[in-house]
Enzyme design. Sequence first.
Site, PDB file in Angstrom:
ATOM      1  N   ASP A   5       3.015   7.157  -0.641  1.00  0.00           N
ATOM      2  CA  ASP A   5       3.690   5.918  -1.055  1.00  0.00           C
ATOM      3  C   ASP A   5       2.828   4.718  -0.664  1.00  0.00           C
ATOM      4  O   ASP A   5       3.305   3.763  -0.084  1.00  0.00           O
ATOM      5  CB  ASP A   5       5.093   5.811  -0.440  1.00  0.00           C
ATOM      6  CG  ASP A   5       5.073   5.619   1.067  1.00  0.00           C
ATOM      7  OD1 ASP A   5       4.018   5.825   1.698  1.00  0.00           O
ATOM      8  OD2 ASP A   5       6.129   5.270   1.623  1.00  0.00           O
ATOM      9  N   CYS A   6       1.567   4.794  -1.013  1.00  0.00           N
ATOM     10  CA  CYS A   6       0.635   3.744  -0.622  1.00  0.00           C
ATOM     11  C   CYS A   6       0.430   2.775  -1.779  1.00  0.00           C
ATOM     12  O   CYS A   6       0.004   3.162  -2.865  1.00  0.00           O
ATOM     13  CB  CYS A   6      -0.694   4.360  -0.207  1.00  0.00           C
ATOM     14  SG  CYS A   6      -1.851   3.154   0.434  1.00  0.00           S
ATOM     15  N   GLY A   7       0.731   1.526  -1.548  1.00  0.00           N
ATOM     16  CA  GLY A   7       0.499   0.499  -2.555  1.00  0.00           C
ATOM     17  C   GLY A   7      -0.801  -0.230  -2.298  1.00  0.00           C
ATOM     18  O   GLY A   7      -1.174  -1.131  -3.035  1.00  0.00           O
TER      19      GLY A   7
END
Length: 128
Positions: free
Chosen positions: A76-78
């Site tokens: 869940d890396c933006g």
Amino acid sequence: MSETKRYRKVKIVAGRGGWGGPLVIEPKPGRDLIYSVTGGGIHPVAAKIAELTGGTPFDGFKSKADFSQIAVAVIDCGGTARVGVYPMKKVPTVDIHPTRPSGPLMRFITPDLFVSGVKEENIQVVEG
């Protein structure tokens, strides 16, 4: 008599605003972890992949596994940090955020190893 575990393939496509893929994931004995690195247990996307493939859901924040055991990493890396770590190790990577290649590891983030913007509806069983 031990029963051999049967795995199924899934196809994962980019979601709205996402990039990369499609990825076809098929766990194998010894490489069947559906590695969820989202900070809140097993993310629903990782749970769906595990359910459809027969892979083993694994919380990557609570415990560690060797890269060679991971069928797919769900992140869940933006930003730029985790986005490239798993592709750099040749681990297929699914980002729930609609990210694009960027940062110091962007050369490893290729459409054959990375797909982003993924929601549960972007995952389908591949027949045959």
